[in-house]
Write an enzyme that holds these catalytic residues in place. Structure first.
Site, short mmCIF file in Angstrom:
data_model
loop_
_atom_site.label_atom_id
_atom_site.label_comp_id
_atom_site.label_asym_id
_atom_site.label_seq_id
_atom_site.Cartn_x
_atom_site.Cartn_y
_atom_site.Cartn_z
N ASP A 150 0.94 -1.46 0.17
CA ASP A 150 0.02 -0.06 0.03
C ASP A 150 0.91 1.16 0.10
OD1 ASP A 150 -2.02 1.90 0.22
OD2 ASP A 150 -2.85 1.39 2.12
N ILE A 151 1.68 1.57 -1.07
CA ILE A 151 2.39 2.61 -1.16
C ILE A 151 1.93 3.51 -1.78
CG2 ILE A 151 4.86 3.20 -2.35
CD1 ILE A 151 4.69 0.67 -0.32
N GLU A 152 2.09 5.03 -0.87
CA GLU A 152 1.18 6.32 -1.38
C GLU A 152 2.26 7.26 -1.25
OE1 GLU A 152 -2.71 6.35 0.56
OE2 GLU A 152 -2.91 4.26 0.80
N GLY A 153 3.39 7.06 -1.58
CA GLY A 153 4.52 8.09 -1.64
C GLY A 153 5.77 7.57 -1.77
N GLN A 207 -8.06 1.40 -5.06
CA GLN A 207 -8.73 2.22 -4.09
C GLN A 207 -9.59 3.13 -4.88
OE1 GLN A 207 -6.29 4.03 -0.67
NE2 GLN A 207 -4.47 2.81 -1.53
#
Length: 402
Positions: A150-153, A207
């Site tokens: 869940d990589i968001e940056g 998402q």
């Protein structure tokens, strides 16, 4: 994970508790609490928040359940000892559920500076959480079933090398392991998109919320883009059998934008399931929100499988560990509506039933929805479609005569 009826629900961040700090009885429970029925198939445990913390080992934050604030740390590390969760994880696995470790999150500080660094770190994850061995295993002898990205940056440097090395370790293990990702719906994803194209994931939990392409914009074909992800799965992904999930908030307070009622999501599921062969199921954020939103997870699972009738037994809450860090959220609201694809139902005008529509077989009813049938007023106990009030399924409660 190869079916199209799977439900993945994130656990670990106490999203409901963050929105309702005074309602501690309804805060996130230990993971074993959520495995007492057949509703959820996969639990990504959120989150591993940092790769190189004290002692160059990772750290994890499971909000009110286990954290660096409230639980003992392994000596020389910033890794909490959460071995009281071992039995619950193993109980879930014994029930046939997949339990994985989710890496990153919206505030996660993960990443590598090179491919060689990522490749080497695969051994750390294998030893600390999966099939290897280490003196610093936060879940004790419990062997998780894989990881979720869940990589968001940050940069994607080293991720493909990391995952490739980890897959090699998994292939040499003594059970099936899974690697998933949770990209945001705008395509391509800015923080994991390149990795998605280079490595064969088992599933992607897209998402579809907090963005223009969220499920609440399903009716706008220029916004909702499941078709784009389906095309990626079939033509770009190294794994042509990768499954694409619809990721959705489990309540109106689980995300800033994108929540839809269970009945609305059921209609979306039906259309996507029939149209796209890559569809694998639904992902929800998160378990605590779903339980307090009238068992939203149960309604979604029923929509996935096409079943109605009695819900699984809901276990009673057990005392929750001391509160600590929790995810960002806002206040909780229960939404309960019924929709129909046909013309509007007739309305009974008699006293006591005024304004309540007559029961129809093709309407999805949620818990506490009402309908009239045989000149009587009925209240639904839980999610149902096609079950006649007063029928053998026991779905409806008789309120009284109209």
């Amino acid at each position: 994970m190869t079916l199209n009826t799977n439900l993945a629900v994130y656990w670990g961040q106490n999203s409901f508790g963050a929105a309702n700090p005074s309602n501690k009885a309804a805060w996130q429970q230990p993971i074993g609490f959520y495995c007492g029925d057949d509703t959820v198939d996969t639990f990504p445990v959120a989150f591993l928040t940092e790769f190189y913390s004290t002692g160059n080992l990772p750290t994890i934050n499971l909000a009110n359940t286990c954290s660096t604030v409230d639980d003992p740390l392994f000596p020389g590390t910033n890794l909490p000892n959460c071995n009281f969760l071992t039995a619950g994880i193993e109980t879930c696995q014994s029930a046939g559920k997949i339990v994985t470790l989710s890496i990153g999150g919206a505030t996660g500080g993960v990443g590598f500076t090179s491919d060689s660094e990522g490749q080497a770190y695969a051994q750390v994850i294998w030893d600390v959480f999966l099939g290897g061995s280490s003196s610093t295993r936060p879940f004790g002898m419990a062997v998780l079933d894989g990881i979720d990205m869940d990589i968001e940056g940050g940069s994607q440097t080293g991720y493909t090398a990391f995952l490739t090395a980890l897959r090699t370790l998994m292939d040499g293990g003594n059970k099936k392991y899974y690697i998933t990702a949770a990209p945001q719906c705008p395509f391509p994803d800015a923080y994991i998109g390149t990795t998605l194209n280079a490595f064969g994931f088992d599933a992607v939990y897209v998402q579809f919320y907090n963005n223009y392409c969220e499920v609440s914009n399903f009716a706008n074909s220029n916004d909702f883009d499941f078709g784009t992800w389906d095309n990626w799965a079939k033509t770009v992904s190294p794994n042509k059998n990768v499954k694409v999930y619809i990721g959705a908030p489990a309540s109106s307070t689980a995300a800033n934008n994108g929540y839809v009622s269970a009945s609305t999501l059921a209609g979306i599921i039906s259309q996507i399931k029939n149209q796209y062969t890559s569809f694998g199921g639904v992902m929800l954020w998160d378990a605590s929100q779903a339980y307090e939103n009238g068992r939203y997870d149960q309604a979604v699972k029923a929509a996935l499988t096409g079943s109605g009738g009695a819900p699984p037994t809901t276990p009673s809450p057990s005392p929750s560990p001391s509160p600590s860090a929790s995810s960002t959220s806002s206040s909780h609201t229960m939404t309960s509506t019924a929709t129909s694809s046909s013309a509007s139902a007739t309305t009974t005008a008699s006293a006591g039933c005024a304004g309540v529509s007559a029961w129809e077989a093709n309407i999805i009813y949620l818990g506490d929805d009402q309908a009239t049938y045989n000149n009587q007023l009925w209240t639904a106990k839980w999610w149902t479609e096609g079950a006649i009030p007063g029928g053998s399924e026991g779905v409806w409660t008789l309120v009284g005569s109209c």
